[in-house]
Design a protein around this motif. Structure first.
Motif, PDB file in Angstrom:
ATOM      1  N   ILE A   1     -18.721 -40.234  19.714  1.00 35.90           N
ATOM      2  CA  ILE A   1     -18.678 -41.682  19.595  1.00 35.90           C
ATOM      3  C   ILE A   1     -18.732 -42.306  20.985  1.00 35.90           C
ATOM      4  CG2 ILE A   1     -16.138 -41.757  19.566  1.00 35.90           C
ATOM      5  CD1 ILE A   1     -18.477 -44.111  17.588  1.00 35.90           C
ATOM      6  N   GLY A   2     -19.487 -43.373  21.113  1.00 32.85           N
ATOM      7  CA  GLY A   2     -19.574 -44.103  22.369  1.00 32.85           C
ATOM      8  C   GLY A   2     -19.978 -45.531  22.067  1.00 32.85           C
ATOM      9  N   PHE A   3     -20.266 -46.283  23.098  1.00 40.34           N
ATOM     10  CA  PHE A   3     -20.800 -47.624  22.876  1.00 40.34           C
ATOM     11  C   PHE A   3     -21.716 -48.009  24.017  1.00 40.34           C
ATOM     12  CE2 PHE A   3     -16.940 -48.801  25.313  1.00 40.34           C
ATOM     13  CZ  PHE A   3     -17.465 -49.704  26.244  1.00 40.34           C
ATOM     14  N   LEU A   4     -22.568 -48.985  23.724  1.00 46.21           N
ATOM     15  CA  LEU A   4     -23.355 -49.654  24.745  1.00 46.21           C
ATOM     16  C   LEU A   4     -22.990 -51.129  24.695  1.00 46.21           C
ATOM     17  CD1 LEU A   4     -25.589 -49.584  26.922  1.00 46.21           C
ATOM     18  CD2 LEU A   4     -27.239 -50.072  25.097  1.00 46.21           C
ATOM     19  N   TYR A   5     -22.472 -51.650  25.801  1.00 45.94           N
ATOM     20  CA  TYR A   5     -22.260 -53.089  25.929  1.00 45.94           C
ATOM     21  C   TYR A   5     -23.597 -53.713  26.293  1.00 45.94           C
ATOM     22  CZ  TYR A   5     -21.586 -57.334  28.684  1.00 45.94           C
ATOM     23  OH  TYR A   5     -21.720 -58.591  29.222  1.00 45.94           O
ATOM     24  N   ILE A   6     -24.000 -54.734  25.541  1.00 50.86           N
ATOM     25  CA  ILE A   6     -25.234 -55.465  25.826  1.00 50.86           C
ATOM     26  C   ILE A   6     -24.887 -56.945  25.905  1.00 50.86           C
ATOM     27  CG2 ILE A   6     -27.611 -55.953  25.126  1.00 50.86           C
ATOM     28  CD1 ILE A   6     -27.500 -53.452  23.343  1.00 50.86           C
ATOM     29  N   ARG A   7     -25.031 -57.513  27.083  1.00 47.33           N
ATOM     30  CA  ARG A   7     -24.706 -58.933  27.258  1.00 47.33           C
ATOM     31  C   ARG A   7     -25.542 -59.798  26.315  1.00 47.33           C
ATOM     32  NH1 ARG A   7     -22.221 -61.833  31.035  1.00 47.33           N
ATOM     33  NH2 ARG A   7     -22.047 -60.078  32.490  1.00 47.33           N
ATOM     34  N   LYS A   8     -24.898 -60.779  25.733  1.00 42.41           N
ATOM     35  CA  LYS A   8     -25.591 -61.705  24.824  1.00 42.41           C
ATOM     36  C   LYS A   8     -26.766 -62.351  25.553  1.00 42.41           C
ATOM     37  CE  LYS A   8     -24.301 -64.723  21.076  1.00 42.41           C
ATOM     38  NZ  LYS A   8     -23.309 -64.537  20.046  1.00 42.41           N
TER      39      LYS A   8
ATOM     40  N   THR B   1     -14.788 -53.984  13.046  1.00 40.09           N
ATOM     41  CA  THR B   1     -14.736 -55.215  13.846  1.00 40.09           C
ATOM     42  C   THR B   1     -13.482 -55.254  14.708  1.00 40.09           C
ATOM     43  OG1 THR B   1     -16.004 -56.443  12.203  1.00 40.09           O
ATOM     44  CG2 THR B   1     -14.674 -57.739  13.730  1.00 40.09           C
ATOM     45  N   LYS B   2     -12.369 -54.784  14.173  1.00 37.50           N
ATOM     46  CA  LYS B   2     -11.116 -54.761  14.931  1.00 37.50           C
ATOM     47  C   LYS B   2     -11.234 -53.857  16.160  1.00 37.50           C
ATOM     48  CE  LYS B   2      -6.163 -53.803  14.568  1.00 37.50           C
ATOM     49  NZ  LYS B   2      -5.082 -53.254  13.717  1.00 37.50           N
ATOM     50  N   GLN B   3     -11.858 -52.687  15.989  1.00 35.70           N
ATOM     51  CA  GLN B   3     -12.036 -51.771  17.126  1.00 35.70           C
ATOM     52  C   GLN B   3     -12.998 -52.369  18.156  1.00 35.70           C
ATOM     53  OE1 GLN B   3      -9.735 -49.576  16.610  1.00 35.70           O
ATOM     54  NE2 GLN B   3      -9.698 -50.243  14.463  1.00 35.70           N
ATOM     55  N   ARG B   4     -14.012 -53.053  17.658  1.00 38.03           N
ATOM     56  CA  ARG B   4     -14.961 -53.719  18.539  1.00 38.03           C
ATOM     57  C   ARG B   4     -14.239 -54.755  19.400  1.00 38.03           C
ATOM     58  NH1 ARG B   4     -20.308 -53.032  16.816  1.00 38.03           N
ATOM     59  NH2 ARG B   4     -19.833 -53.206  14.601  1.00 38.03           N
ATOM     60  N   GLU B   5     -13.312 -55.473  18.778  1.00 30.86           N
ATOM     61  CA  GLU B   5     -12.526 -56.492  19.495  1.00 30.86           C
ATOM     62  C   GLU B   5     -11.671 -55.846  20.581  1.00 30.86           C
ATOM     63  OE1 GLU B   5     -10.325 -58.312  16.363  1.00 30.86           O
ATOM     64  OE2 GLU B   5     -11.971 -59.632  15.738  1.00 30.86           O
ATOM     65  N   THR B   6     -11.043 -54.712  20.252  1.00 30.58           N
ATOM     66  CA  THR B   6     -10.191 -53.996  21.218  1.00 30.58           C
ATOM     67  C   THR B   6     -10.995 -53.578  22.437  1.00 30.58           C
ATOM     68  OG1 THR B   6      -8.725 -53.167  19.473  1.00 30.58           O
ATOM     69  CG2 THR B   6      -8.732 -51.952  21.552  1.00 30.58           C
ATOM     70  N   ILE B   7     -12.162 -53.017  22.200  1.00 31.79           N
ATOM     71  CA  ILE B   7     -13.014 -52.538  23.298  1.00 31.79           C
ATOM     72  C   ILE B   7     -13.560 -53.704  24.117  1.00 31.79           C
ATOM     73  CG2 ILE B   7     -15.203 -51.376  23.803  1.00 31.79           C
ATOM     74  CD1 ILE B   7     -14.522 -49.536  21.354  1.00 31.79           C
TER      75      ILE B   7
ATOM     76  N   LYS C   1     -17.558 -60.109  24.889  1.00 28.96           N
ATOM     77  CA  LYS C   1     -17.468 -60.702  23.554  1.00 28.96           C
ATOM     78  C   LYS C   1     -17.576 -59.585  22.517  1.00 28.96           C
ATOM     79  CE  LYS C   1     -19.672 -65.033  25.024  1.00 28.96           C
ATOM     80  NZ  LYS C   1     -19.952 -64.602  26.425  1.00 28.96           N
ATOM     81  N   THR C   2     -16.932 -59.802  21.380  1.00 30.91           N
ATOM     82  CA  THR C   2     -16.890 -58.764  20.346  1.00 30.91           C
ATOM     83  C   THR C   2     -18.280 -58.326  19.918  1.00 30.91           C
ATOM     84  OG1 THR C   2     -14.802 -59.670  19.535  1.00 30.91           O
ATOM     85  CG2 THR C   2     -15.989 -58.210  18.049  1.00 30.91           C
TER      86      THR C   2
END
Length: 393
Positions: free
Chosen positions: A210-217, A49-55, A62-63
């Motif tokens: 490792i990567g991420f996908l940002y998905i708008r709420k 969760t902390k890393q999610r917040e940083t990104i 939003k986290t």
């Protein structure tokens, strides 16, 4: 110079020592599964969760809009395939460009075989897609627009904010592949009207895998990997805790150093471009001169074969590329260079050099000094160059 000169940071970057240090305890001491109830595992959920917040903070997001993946290609696949499935009742039309990474282009081809229609937009000679062309391609059944933030080969930065505005005006989702841009240039998903964004850790001195996908709420998008309840039931599989920790640390470092890196890399980039254009005849800068990533240099050299150029640079201890690492070994010229209007024979003679914060002026000078000699040597063996020069007299 006697040392390796690494100028292929668009392909991958060296993992920062601080990133490695941050990751190590999560291989040995804090190795628990985050889904476990006991503390050695459950405490890792807080770490994630902390890393999610940083990104999220780095994006103005939003986290709970950050979903970890195995990298940029998975994120791109997720954005297109899951959107197509979720919104097929509205329509089966997707808009993208001809210069996207193959993770987008090949996913588009996959969807076309399953009854979807994909419009691949042209770009101008600098690799920029026109927002007007995007709007003109919209149909009543268009469900997604996907345009990369910055091109991985020629470094051109697209008019993302304007395209996002157009998408939202028409009630269409907007995705951007920001694998080359995130951590390199400022991005704010709200200001730029972005609904989904892909990123990869190893492009900004983080770990691979490792990567991420940002998905708008509020975006209705399906799960991509089925199984457990990880990533809020949207992407199953035990979380890559060391990778996530490393990615978070890499983002923290990238944000803190961004302004200095942009200034330094832009200065070195422009210095290298000026030297090459002045000292090596019959060359062409590929990509927009100013609207480009700070670290990207891409040239085509007439009467030179790109693979020979790379091999001879490697013999001098210089690592560069002719384009995307994902198409390394292909005999076909870059689809990006063809899309900006280069003929095959010139596209084949391309060279991409991508800098890092550690790149020095001394390394650039050494590289260009050798590049001049290598290009001259290769041209001396080219019958086409010989004929060309006879005609110039």
């Amino acid at each position: 110079m006697g040392k390796l000169i690494y100028l292929d940071n668009a392909a991958t970057t060296k993992t920062a020592p601080e990133v490695v240090e941050a990751m190590l305890p999560y291989f040995t001491e804090h190795f628990g599964n985050p889904s476990s109830v006991y503390s050695v595992g459950s405490s890792n959920k807080e770490v994630i969760t902390k890393q999610r917040e940083t990104i999220a903070k780095a994006l103005g997001a939003k986290t709970d809009e950050i979903y970890f993946t195995a990298g940029g290609s998975e994120s791109d696949n997720w954005a297109l395939k899951a959107t197509a499935e979720a919104y097929e009742s509205k329509g089966k039309h997707i808009i993208t460009t001809k210069i996207e990474h193959h993770a987008i282009l090949h996913t588009g081809e996959y969807l076309e075989k399953r009854g979807y229609e994909v419009t691949y937009l042209d770009v101008d000679e600098n690799g920029i897609v026109s927002p007007e062309a995007v709007e003109a391609a919209i149909r009543p059944d268009t469900i997604l627009i996907s345009v990369m933030f910055a091109n991985n080969e020629i470094g051109t930065i697209e008019p993302i904010k304007e395209i996002g505005e157009i998408a939202h005006k028409h009630g269409i989702l907007f995705h951007t592949d920001a694998v080359q841009a995130f951590g390199q240039v400022p991005i704010n998903v709200d200001e730029m009207n972005i609904d989904m964004l892909s990123s990869s850790g190893h492009k900004l001195n983080g770990p691979k895998g490792i990567g991420f996908l940002y998905i708008r709420k509020g975006v209705k998008i399906r799960s991509f990997v089925h199984g457990g309840a990880q990533e809020r039931k949207r992407r199953a599989g035990t979380e890559n805790v060391p990778g996530i920790v490393g990615f978070g640390k890499a983002v923290e470092l990238a944000v803190a150093s961004m302004d200095d890196r942009i200034r330094k890399e832009t200065e070195l980039r422009d210095y290298a471009i000026a030297r090459i254009e002045k000292e090596i005849p019959y060359c062409r800068l590929n990509g927009d001169r100013t609207r480009r990533l700070p670290n990207n240099i891409n040239f085509s050299f007439r009467f030179v074969e790109g693979e020979s150029l790379l091999i001879m640079l490697d013999m001098k201890g210089i690592c560069a590329s002719s384009g995307s690492a994902c198409t390394s070994g292909s005999l076909d010229p870059s689809h990006v260079l063809l899309a900006i209007g280069l003929p095959h024979e010139i596209a084949h003679g391309s060279l991409r050099m991508t800098l890092s914060a550690e790149t020095t002026k001394e390394e650039i000078d050494y590289t260009i000094d050798n590049l001049k000699e290598i290009v001259a040597h290769l041209r001396s063996m080219s019958p086409l160059y010989e004929d060309f020069m006879k005609k110039q007299k």
